[in-house]
Design a protein around this motif. Structure first.
Motif, PDB file in Angstrom:
ATOM      1  N   LEU A  82      -4.659  -6.257  -1.018  1.00 25.06           N
ATOM      2  CA  LEU A  82      -5.569  -6.045  -1.734  1.00 25.06           C
ATOM      3  C   LEU A  82      -4.809  -6.142  -3.078  1.00 25.06           C
ATOM      4  CD1 LEU A  82      -8.201  -3.496  -0.582  1.00 25.06           C
ATOM      5  CD2 LEU A  82      -8.059  -5.965  -0.134  1.00 25.06           C
ATOM      6  N   HIS A  83      -5.584  -6.495  -4.287  1.00 25.68           N
ATOM      7  CA  HIS A  83      -4.946  -6.925  -5.549  1.00 25.68           C
ATOM      8  C   HIS A  83      -5.836  -6.271  -6.708  1.00 25.68           C
ATOM      9  CE1 HIS A  83      -2.531  -8.880  -8.686  1.00 25.68           C
ATOM     10  NE2 HIS A  83      -3.817  -9.301  -9.058  1.00 25.68           N
ATOM     11  N   GLY A  84      -5.165  -5.783  -7.558  1.00 27.91           N
ATOM     12  CA  GLY A  84      -5.879  -5.228  -8.741  1.00 27.91           C
ATOM     13  C   GLY A  84      -5.501  -5.519 -10.152  1.00 27.91           C
ATOM     14  N   ARG A 112      -1.953  -3.292 -19.640  1.00 27.18           N
ATOM     15  CA  ARG A 112      -2.382  -3.722 -18.383  1.00 27.18           C
ATOM     16  C   ARG A 112      -1.528  -3.907 -17.337  1.00 27.18           C
ATOM     17  NH1 ARG A 112      -5.290  -8.697 -21.309  1.00 27.18           N
ATOM     18  NH2 ARG A 112      -6.451  -7.449 -22.826  1.00 27.18           N
ATOM     19  N   MET A 113      -1.880  -3.567 -15.782  1.00 28.07           N
ATOM     20  CA  MET A 113      -0.921  -3.619 -14.845  1.00 28.07           C
ATOM     21  C   MET A 113      -1.750  -4.495 -13.698  1.00 28.07           C
ATOM     22  SD  MET A 113       0.103   0.120 -14.681  1.00 28.07           S
ATOM     23  CE  MET A 113       0.828   1.174 -15.997  1.00 28.07           C
ATOM     24  N   ILE A 114      -0.907  -5.063 -12.909  1.00 31.81           N
ATOM     25  CA  ILE A 114      -1.538  -5.690 -11.971  1.00 31.81           C
ATOM     26  C   ILE A 114      -0.883  -5.250 -10.425  1.00 31.81           C
ATOM     27  CG2 ILE A 114      -2.070  -7.712 -12.923  1.00 31.81           C
ATOM     28  CD1 ILE A 114       0.383  -9.150 -12.139  1.00 31.81           C
ATOM     29  N   GLY A 115      -1.762  -5.429  -9.599  1.00 28.87           N
ATOM     30  CA  GLY A 115      -1.146  -5.071  -8.105  1.00 28.87           C
ATOM     31  C   GLY A 115      -2.028  -4.062  -7.413  1.00 28.87           C
ATOM     32  N   GLY A 116      -1.465  -3.592  -6.291  1.00 30.36           N
ATOM     33  CA  GLY A 116      -2.594  -2.495  -5.502  1.00 30.36           C
ATOM     34  C   GLY A 116      -1.898  -1.365  -5.337  1.00 30.36           C
ATOM     35  N   LEU A 117      -2.453  -0.179  -5.719  1.00 25.68           N
ATOM     36  CA  LEU A 117      -1.919   1.201  -5.583  1.00 25.68           C
ATOM     37  C   LEU A 117      -2.181   1.553  -4.135  1.00 25.68           C
ATOM     38  CD1 LEU A 117      -3.304   2.944  -8.564  1.00 25.68           C
ATOM     39  CD2 LEU A 117      -1.101   2.414  -8.294  1.00 25.68           C
ATOM     40  N   GLY A 118      -0.971   2.333  -3.654  1.00 24.63           N
ATOM     41  CA  GLY A 118      -0.838   3.191  -2.530  1.00 24.63           C
ATOM     42  C   GLY A 118      -1.407   2.160  -1.327  1.00 24.63           C
ATOM     43  N   PRO A 119      -2.159   2.523  -0.399  1.00 23.61           N
ATOM     44  CA  PRO A 119      -2.644   2.045   0.640  1.00 23.61           C
ATOM     45  C   PRO A 119      -3.254   0.692   0.435  1.00 23.61           C
ATOM     46  CG  PRO A 119      -3.801   4.139   0.733  1.00 23.61           C
ATOM     47  CD  PRO A 119      -3.036   3.959  -0.659  1.00 23.61           C
ATOM     48  N   LEU A 120      -3.760   0.476  -0.668  1.00 21.70           N
ATOM     49  CA  LEU A 120      -4.237  -0.886  -1.028  1.00 21.70           C
ATOM     50  C   LEU A 120      -3.170  -2.178  -0.760  1.00 21.70           C
ATOM     51  CD1 LEU A 120      -6.425  -0.148  -4.276  1.00 21.70           C
ATOM     52  CD2 LEU A 120      -7.001  -0.026  -1.741  1.00 21.70           C
ATOM     53  N   GLN A 121      -2.100  -1.750  -1.150  1.00 19.40           N
ATOM     54  CA  GLN A 121      -1.131  -2.705  -0.875  1.00 19.40           C
ATOM     55  C   GLN A 121      -0.875  -3.332   0.410  1.00 19.40           C
ATOM     56  OE1 GLN A 121       2.805  -1.209  -2.034  1.00 19.40           O
ATOM     57  NE2 GLN A 121       2.421  -1.149  -4.273  1.00 19.40           N
ATOM     58  N   GLY A 122      -0.626  -2.330   1.349  1.00 22.80           N
ATOM     59  CA  GLY A 122      -0.729  -2.582   2.778  1.00 22.80           C
ATOM     60  C   GLY A 122      -1.810  -3.391   3.282  1.00 22.80           C
ATOM     61  N   LEU A 123      -3.234  -3.278   2.521  1.00 20.70           N
ATOM     62  CA  LEU A 123      -4.249  -4.161   2.995  1.00 20.70           C
ATOM     63  C   LEU A 123      -4.125  -5.436   2.379  1.00 20.70           C
ATOM     64  CD1 LEU A 123      -6.804  -1.157   2.466  1.00 20.70           C
ATOM     65  CD2 LEU A 123      -5.963  -1.945   4.774  1.00 20.70           C
ATOM     66  N   THR A 172      -9.651  -6.585  -5.908  1.00 28.64           N
ATOM     67  CA  THR A 172     -10.446  -7.683  -5.258  1.00 28.64           C
ATOM     68  C   THR A 172      -9.740  -7.861  -3.938  1.00 28.64           C
ATOM     69  OG1 THR A 172     -11.304  -9.824  -5.501  1.00 28.64           O
ATOM     70  CG2 THR A 172      -9.142  -9.274  -6.606  1.00 28.64           C
ATOM     71  N   GLY A 173      -9.923  -8.606  -3.028  1.00 26.33           N
ATOM     72  CA  GLY A 173      -9.714  -9.023  -1.757  1.00 26.33           C
ATOM     73  C   GLY A 173     -10.624  -8.836  -0.521  1.00 26.33           C
ATOM     74  N   TYR A 174      -9.954  -9.161   0.604  1.00 27.04           N
ATOM     75  CA  TYR A 174     -10.606  -9.145   2.002  1.00 27.04           C
ATOM     76  C   TYR A 174     -10.220  -8.204   2.573  1.00 27.04           C
ATOM     77  CZ  TYR A 174     -11.887  -9.916   6.594  1.00 27.04           C
ATOM     78  OH  TYR A 174     -12.315  -9.740   7.995  1.00 27.04           O
ATOM     79  N   MET A 175     -11.148  -7.437   3.298  1.00 27.53           N
ATOM     80  CA  MET A 175     -10.954  -6.437   4.245  1.00 27.53           C
ATOM     81  C   MET A 175     -11.999  -6.197   5.242  1.00 27.53           C
ATOM     82  SD  MET A 175     -10.253  -2.221   3.729  1.00 27.53           S
ATOM     83  CE  MET A 175     -11.884  -1.697   3.623  1.00 27.53           C
ATOM     84  N   GLN A 176     -11.647  -6.232   6.518  1.00 28.81           N
ATOM     85  CA  GLN A 176     -12.918  -6.315   7.563  1.00 28.81           C
ATOM     86  C   GLN A 176     -13.635  -5.132   7.402  1.00 28.81           C
ATOM     87  OE1 GLN A 176     -11.220  -5.903  11.464  1.00 28.81           O
ATOM     88  NE2 GLN A 176     -13.394  -6.439  12.409  1.00 28.81           N
ATOM     89  N   GLY A 177     -14.949  -5.475   7.368  1.00 35.72           N
ATOM     90  CA  GLY A 177     -15.927  -4.520   6.925  1.00 35.72           C
ATOM     91  C   GLY A 177     -16.196  -4.536   5.470  1.00 35.72           C
TER      92      GLY A 177
END
Length: 171
Positions: free
Chosen positions: A114-116, A101-112, A139-144
């Protein structure tokens, strides 16, 4: 931001093998699995050789061979190209030849922001084959909202799983 997602859908909009289990404004879960004739140890070890099968177009620096996974808690799923470095995810659980198992956001998700949580399971089948199951919950928040990201991430992860599956055909 919306234009970025439209571009991503256009670039990576191939039919995905992933099953989107759910999607909502605050997150989504996808799952992809395949069965390979490779035994469980071969499948797991090939998975660890991420630079052999990850798609070059889905790296920070354009060369998947610069990627690696350290199979230990707090280990790095990283990419290093000279002085350029990227932490893709952090390993949070290891049961060798069974699950990582891994935690974090891949690629553009990091800049947003977001966490996974991502899991890779390896299950020996009665016929001696290995079933590989990849699950990613973001999971996380993103406008829209995040609903629109589910299909994009689904497509990109399907590309990676196809790469792993193809690499395992050689074994």
């Amino acid at each position: 931001m919306k234009q970025l997602f439209i571009i991503l859908i256009t670039l990576f909009g191939l039919s995905a093998n992933a099953k989107i289990l759910d999607k909502a404004k605050d997150g989504f879960t996808l799952e992809i699995s395949f069965e390979t004739k490779a035994d469980i140890k071969t499948a797991y070890n090939q998975f660890l050789n991420v630079g052999d099968w990850w798609n070059n177009e889905h790296t920070w620096f354009g060369d998947a061979s610069k990627m690696y996974i350290e199979p230990s808690v707090n280990g790095c799923f990283c990419e290093i190209d000279g002085e350029k470095q990227a932490l893709h995810m952090t390993v949070s659980y290891v049961d060798p030849y069974k699950e990582m198992r891994m935690i974090g956001g891949l690629g553009p998700l990091q800049g947003l922001g977001l966490h996974g949580g991502m899991s890779w399971k390896f299950e020996e089948q009665e016929n001696g084959n290995t079933k590989v199951t990849h699950r990613y919950q973001v999971t996380g928040y993103m406008q829209g909202g995040l609903e629109g990201l589910a299909d994009i991430v689904d497509s990109v992860q399907a590309i990676q799983m196809k790469g792993l599956e193809k690499a395992l055909l050689k074994h």
